[in-house]
Motif scaffolding. Structure first.
Motif, PDB file in Angstrom:
ATOM      1  N   VAL A 175     -30.162  -4.230  92.390  1.00 20.36           N
ATOM      2  CA  VAL A 175     -29.296  -3.076  92.133  1.00 20.36           C
ATOM      3  C   VAL A 175     -29.501  -2.601  90.697  1.00 20.36           C
ATOM      4  CG1 VAL A 175     -26.904  -2.273  91.914  1.00 20.36           C
ATOM      5  CG2 VAL A 175     -27.570  -3.705  93.859  1.00 20.36           C
ATOM      6  N   LYS A 176     -29.473  -3.527  89.754  1.00 16.93           N
ATOM      7  CA  LYS A 176     -29.611  -3.174  88.341  1.00 16.93           C
ATOM      8  C   LYS A 176     -30.969  -2.538  88.059  1.00 16.93           C
ATOM      9  CE  LYS A 176     -28.171  -5.130  83.891  1.00 16.93           C
ATOM     10  NZ  LYS A 176     -27.806  -6.369  83.165  1.00 16.93           N
ATOM     11  N   GLN A 224     -27.809  -8.464  92.894  1.00 19.70           N
ATOM     12  CA  GLN A 224     -27.421  -7.814  91.636  1.00 19.70           C
ATOM     13  C   GLN A 224     -28.648  -7.390  90.840  1.00 19.70           C
ATOM     14  OE1 GLN A 224     -24.654  -9.587  88.962  1.00 19.70           O
ATOM     15  NE2 GLN A 224     -22.987  -9.693  90.455  1.00 19.70           N
ATOM     16  N   CYS A 226     -21.990  -3.650  93.104  1.00 21.54           N
ATOM     17  CA  CYS A 226     -22.641  -4.820  93.712  1.00 21.54           C
ATOM     18  C   CYS A 226     -21.797  -5.419  94.826  1.00 21.54           C
ATOM     19  CB  CYS A 226     -22.950  -5.872  92.646  1.00 21.54           C
ATOM     20  SG  CYS A 226     -24.261  -5.378  91.512  1.00 21.54           S
TER      21      CYS A 226
END
Length: 262
Positions: free
Chosen positions: A249-250, A246, A239
């Motif tokens: 991305v997750k 975040q 990240c």
């Protein structure tokens, strides 16, 4: 949103620490690691990994394969047993792994052993084609050689270049072929500048997270066995290198992982 550790040797972690499988799974879950792929290195690991996975079928998946680091130990019969095991696999066998090429150890680069490495890698790629399974590939100082094989032998499910360390150009060649890049502890070290820059520039949908437990410890945990819950450290490092939130991305990493190995 949850994590999927796409490359572990959980059987070896359990042997190393002496912890119960329920402890290892519980520790991982506390860090939101909901799914874990266990990959084999030797034929004698196959049944152990299958039994572990059967105990936690909602959390564990596995891959069967013959690792290049153990090329001296592998026999032609092991290839036959691998093909047989793949033919009889259950639904939680979602990969052919860990396979690949190793060029960082001079002793494994004699003409005889290098030819054997190539033979075993090629044979297993054809198994991946035969059984329509994604691959999880060991590629250490062998990106050019691995790429040549993958370009020649087109697979229906592609796979992951595991524990990637290298340049953006090297990674992009694999991504352009359809492969994902395995992001692990390497990017938690500031000195791994070339790899960190590569991971920062690659498309997010080309990445998956992994720990390689009990190997490849993350920064701050040198000398300790790596664990699935430490995937959080690699996630934080990832990240810090990316422009996306975040949450995004997750979410994307989870979707990439589930599509490939879930």
């Amino acid at each position: 949103m949850l994590f999927f550790d796409t490359h572990t040797h959980l059987d070896y972690l359990q042997q190393f620490t002496g912890e119960s499988l329920s402890q290892l799974i519980g520790n991982a879950k506390q860090a939101d690691v909901q799914k874990i792929l266990i990959v084999a290195v030797l034929e004698r690991d196959f049944k152990t990994i299958q039994k572990m996975t059967a105990l936690y079928p909602q959390n564990l998946y596995y891959g069967l394969g013959l690792h290049p680091l153990y090329i001296r130990e592998h026999s032609e019969n092991d290839l036959s047993l691998l093909e047989q095991a793949l033919g009889q696999r259950d639904r939680n066998c979602t990969a052919l792994a860990e396979i690949g090429l190793e060029r960082a150890i001079p002793d494994l680069l004699t003409d005889e052993l290098w030819q054997k490495q190539c033979h075993f890698f090629e044979s297993q790629l054809y198994f991946a084609k035969q059984f329509a399974l994604p691959v999880n590939i060991h590629s250490r100082k062998s990106h050019d050689q691995v790429f040549t094989f993958l370009k020649r032998i087109s697979l229906p499910k592609y796979g992951v270049i595991h524990g990637f360390a290298g340049s953006y150009e090297q990674a992009k060649r694999f991504v352009d072929l359809g492969y994902k890049i395995g992001v692990g502890g390497t990017i938690t070290y500031q000195r791994a500048n070339k790899t960190r820059q590569a991971i920062a520039k690659l498309p997010l949908d080309a990445l998956v997270l992994e720990t390689d437990s009990p190997d490849m410890p993350v920064f701050g945990f040198r000398g300790q066995p790596n664990r699935p819950e430490r995937i959080v450290e690699s996630f934080k490092a990832l990240c810090s290198l990316r422009n996306e939130s975040q949450e995004l991305v997750k979410q994307v990493i989870w979707e990439n992982s589930i599509k490939l190995f879930g």
